[in-house]
Motif scaffolding. Structure first.
Motif, PDB file in Angstrom:
ATOM      1  N   HIS A  89       0.836  -1.196   0.000  1.00 45.25           N
ATOM      2  CA  HIS A  89       0.000   0.000   0.000  1.00 45.25           C
ATOM      3  C   HIS A  89       0.877   1.254   0.000  1.00 45.25           C
ATOM      4  CE1 HIS A  89      -4.052  -1.707   0.759  1.00 45.25           C
ATOM      5  NE2 HIS A  89      -3.370  -2.692   1.314  1.00 45.25           N
ATOM      6  N   GLY A  90       0.451   2.280  -0.767  1.00 46.26           N
ATOM      7  CA  GLY A  90       1.209   3.523  -0.784  1.00 46.26           C
ATOM      8  C   GLY A  90       0.497   4.616  -1.565  1.00 46.26           C
ATOM      9  N   LEU A  91       1.110   5.775  -1.574  1.00 43.66           N
ATOM     10  CA  LEU A  91       0.617   6.936  -2.302  1.00 43.66           C
ATOM     11  C   LEU A  91       1.684   7.382  -3.297  1.00 43.66           C
ATOM     12  CD1 LEU A  91      -0.849   9.003   0.687  1.00 43.66           C
ATOM     13  CD2 LEU A  91      -2.127   7.577  -0.910  1.00 43.66           C
ATOM     14  N   ALA A  92       1.236   8.038  -4.350  1.00 45.08           N
ATOM     15  CA  ALA A  92       2.153   8.580  -5.349  1.00 45.08           C
ATOM     16  C   ALA A  92       1.598   9.907  -5.844  1.00 45.08           C
ATOM     17  CB  ALA A  92       2.331   7.603  -6.517  1.00 45.08           C
ATOM     18  N   PRO A  93       2.476  10.812  -6.290  1.00 44.42           N
ATOM     19  CA  PRO A  93       1.991  12.099  -6.804  1.00 44.42           C
ATOM     20  C   PRO A  93       1.073  11.899  -7.996  1.00 44.42           C
ATOM     21  CG  PRO A  93       4.365  12.151  -6.423  1.00 44.42           C
ATOM     22  CD  PRO A  93       3.946  10.726  -6.284  1.00 44.42           C
ATOM     23  N   GLY A  94      -0.023  12.640  -8.014  1.00 48.50           N
ATOM     24  CA  GLY A  94      -0.953  12.575  -9.130  1.00 48.50           C
ATOM     25  C   GLY A  94      -0.660  13.634 -10.173  1.00 48.50           C
ATOM     26  N   ASP A  95      -1.494  13.687 -11.198  1.00 53.04           N
ATOM     27  CA  ASP A  95      -1.309  14.679 -12.263  1.00 53.04           C
ATOM     28  C   ASP A  95      -1.647  16.080 -11.779  1.00 53.04           C
ATOM     29  OD1 ASP A  95      -0.581  12.658 -14.021  1.00 53.04           O
ATOM     30  OD2 ASP A  95      -2.654  12.297 -14.644  1.00 53.04           O
ATOM     31  N   PRO A  97      -1.237  18.834  -8.961  1.00 56.83           N
ATOM     32  CA  PRO A  97      -0.362  19.121  -7.815  1.00 56.83           C
ATOM     33  C   PRO A  97      -1.146  19.136  -6.508  1.00 56.83           C
ATOM     34  CG  PRO A  97       0.107  20.617  -9.636  1.00 56.83           C
ATOM     35  CD  PRO A  97      -1.137  19.866 -10.018  1.00 56.83           C
ATOM     36  N   GLY A  98      -0.567  18.479  -5.499  1.00 63.39           N
ATOM     37  CA  GLY A  98      -1.199  18.447  -4.190  1.00 63.39           C
ATOM     38  C   GLY A  98      -2.212  17.337  -4.009  1.00 63.39           C
ATOM     39  N   ARG A  99      -2.501  16.593  -5.060  1.00 63.40           N
ATOM     40  CA  ARG A  99      -3.467  15.497  -4.963  1.00 63.40           C
ATOM     41  C   ARG A  99      -2.754  14.178  -5.259  1.00 63.40           C
ATOM     42  NH1 ARG A  99      -9.026  16.653  -8.038  1.00 63.40           N
ATOM     43  NH2 ARG A  99      -9.448  14.682  -6.957  1.00 63.40           N
ATOM     44  N   ALA A 100      -2.640  13.353  -4.233  1.00 60.95           N
ATOM     45  CA  ALA A 100      -1.923  12.094  -4.372  1.00 60.95           C
ATOM     46  C   ALA A 100      -2.841  10.984  -4.859  1.00 60.95           C
ATOM     47  CB  ALA A 100      -1.290  11.701  -3.040  1.00 60.95           C
ATOM     48  N   LEU A 101      -2.252  10.012  -5.530  1.00 63.98           N
ATOM     49  CA  LEU A 101      -2.979   8.833  -5.971  1.00 63.98           C
ATOM     50  C   LEU A 101      -2.826   7.738  -4.929  1.00 63.98           C
ATOM     51  CD1 LEU A 101      -1.896   8.626  -9.736  1.00 63.98           C
ATOM     52  CD2 LEU A 101      -4.069   9.468  -8.840  1.00 63.98           C
ATOM     53  N   GLN A 102      -3.893   7.022  -4.678  1.00 65.92           N
ATOM     54  CA  GLN A 102      -3.847   5.902  -3.747  1.00 65.92           C
ATOM     55  C   GLN A 102      -3.726   4.620  -4.539  1.00 65.92           C
ATOM     56  OE1 GLN A 102      -7.103   5.767  -1.017  1.00 65.92           O
ATOM     57  NE2 GLN A 102      -6.168   4.208   0.278  1.00 65.92           N
ATOM     58  N   GLY A 123       7.497   0.000  -9.363  1.00 65.83           N
ATOM     59  CA  GLY A 123       6.820   1.279  -9.433  1.00 65.83           C
ATOM     60  C   GLY A 123       5.417   1.209  -8.885  1.00 65.83           C
ATOM     61  N   PHE A 124       4.667   2.253  -9.157  1.00 61.23           N
ATOM     62  CA  PHE A 124       3.341   2.442  -8.572  1.00 61.23           C
ATOM     63  C   PHE A 124       2.240   2.101  -9.562  1.00 61.23           C
ATOM     64  CE2 PHE A 124      -0.356   5.154  -7.820  1.00 61.23           C
ATOM     65  CZ  PHE A 124      -0.619   4.911  -6.489  1.00 61.23           C
ATOM     66  N   VAL A 125       1.152   1.525  -9.035  1.00 60.46           N
ATOM     67  CA  VAL A 125      -0.072   1.328  -9.819  1.00 60.46           C
ATOM     68  C   VAL A 125      -1.246   1.837  -8.990  1.00 60.46           C
ATOM     69  CG1 VAL A 125       0.772  -0.649 -11.140  1.00 60.46           C
ATOM     70  CG2 VAL A 125      -0.398  -1.040  -8.965  1.00 60.46           C
ATOM     71  N   PRO A 126      -2.221   2.521  -9.597  1.00 67.11           N
ATOM     72  CA  PRO A 126      -3.402   2.957  -8.848  1.00 67.11           C
ATOM     73  C   PRO A 126      -4.252   1.759  -8.440  1.00 67.11           C
ATOM     74  CG  PRO A 126      -3.644   3.450 -11.180  1.00 67.11           C
ATOM     75  CD  PRO A 126      -2.243   2.962 -10.999  1.00 67.11           C
ATOM     76  N   PRO A 204       3.684  -0.915 -14.176  1.00 65.44           N
ATOM     77  CA  PRO A 204       3.837   0.052 -13.084  1.00 65.44           C
ATOM     78  C   PRO A 204       4.651   1.270 -13.520  1.00 65.44           C
ATOM     79  CG  PRO A 204       4.416  -2.174 -12.360  1.00 65.44           C
ATOM     80  CD  PRO A 204       4.338  -2.198 -13.845  1.00 65.44           C
ATOM     81  N   ARG A 205       4.483   2.369 -12.802  1.00 64.29           N
ATOM     82  CA  ARG A 205       5.189   3.607 -13.112  1.00 64.29           C
ATOM     83  C   ARG A 205       6.357   3.761 -12.142  1.00 64.29           C
ATOM     84  NH1 ARG A 205       1.430   8.681 -13.653  1.00 64.29           N
ATOM     85  NH2 ARG A 205       0.799   7.455 -15.491  1.00 64.29           N
TER      86      ARG A 205
END
Length: 248
Positions: A89-95, A97-102, A123-126, A204-205
């Motif tokens: 589980h984690g968060l990553a920066p979204g497109d 600014p200031g809104r993270a992807l879960q 990397g990250f996957v939503p 994944p990104r």
């Protein structure tokens, strides 16, 4: 008359004065702690920048030293064991600014011919791409070469839930536990954080480890010290008014 009143006035300030000293100590402690965090963060950023410019060979498992080897840029070749991937589980920066992807970080074993199996944070996957079938293009079966940074296990913080391996629920990057749950024997005690090289299908990104880590600790320190200064001013004004009224 005034000589009898003034001692009582000072005694009346004892309780608020003590409370002020306690609050002042806490505020000064928080400010000093932020300065210490600032020095630590600058050291981490400096390590990442310095070590990301080189590509040393992978350290043999018996010589792994997180203090000296973490954040070094390395390269490894092999085949991914996708059937043994782990989602953390984690968060990553979204497109925006200031809104993270879960979502999740995809930890996949890389089976090598010339060394032990290594866990790779691809990397990250939503959340909607949690299932491998939803990102089938990225489940490459051909031999691959991974470039990234060495990472040590991530300590589990006080507010981070305990993992539930039997349910596939992970909340921190615990390398030995993840390797054991995946049925890997003799896996390397470190992990490779993949760089931003695109994966087929875009997921994944990778490249989630950024050098531009937020370092606002000096601002926080000034805030705490500023509040402490205001507290001293407020108490001084209160004490002066109280003593003046009692002396009148």
């Amino acid at each position: 008359m005034q000589a009898a009143v003034r001692p009582a006035g000072w005694r009346a300030l004892a309780a608020p004065g003590l409370a002020t000293l306690v609050c002042l100590a806490i505020l000064l402690g928080l400010g000093t702690w932020q300065l210490q965090r600032k020095a630590w963060k600058e050291g981490v950023i400096r390590q990442i920048v310095e070590r990301s410019r080189i590509e040393p060979p992978l350290p043999p498992p018996g010589t792994w030293d997180p203090a000296a080897d973490e954040f070094k840029r390395v390269r490894a070749a092999g085949r991914f064991l996708h059937e043994r991937e782990t989602l953390v589980h984690g968060l990553a920066p979204g497109d925006v600014p200031g809104r993270a992807l879960q979502g999740f970080y995809v930890i996949t074993p890389l089976q090598r011919d010339d060394g032990p199996t290594i866990l790779v944070n691809r990397g990250f996957v939503p959340t909607e791409l949690r299932a491998p079938a939803a990102r089938a293009a990225g489940q490459v079966t051909d031999p691959v070469t991974v470039t990234g940074m060495l990472r040590a296990s991530e300590p589990r913080g006080m507010f981070v839930p305990a993992p539930k391996p039997e349910k596939g629920e992970w909340y921190n990057r615990d390398i030995p536990a993840i390797a054991q749950a995946a049925g890997l024997t003799g896996a390397a005690p470190y992990l490779i954080e993949a760089d931003a090289t695109p994966n087929p299908g875009g997921w994944p990104r990778g490249g989630q480890l950024r050098v531009d880590l937020p370092n606002n600790h000096l601002q926080y320190a000034f805030t705490w010290y500023g509040i402490a200064l205001c507290l001293v001013g407020v108490f001084a004004a209160y004490a002066w008014t109280r003593l003046r009224d009692r002396a009148a």
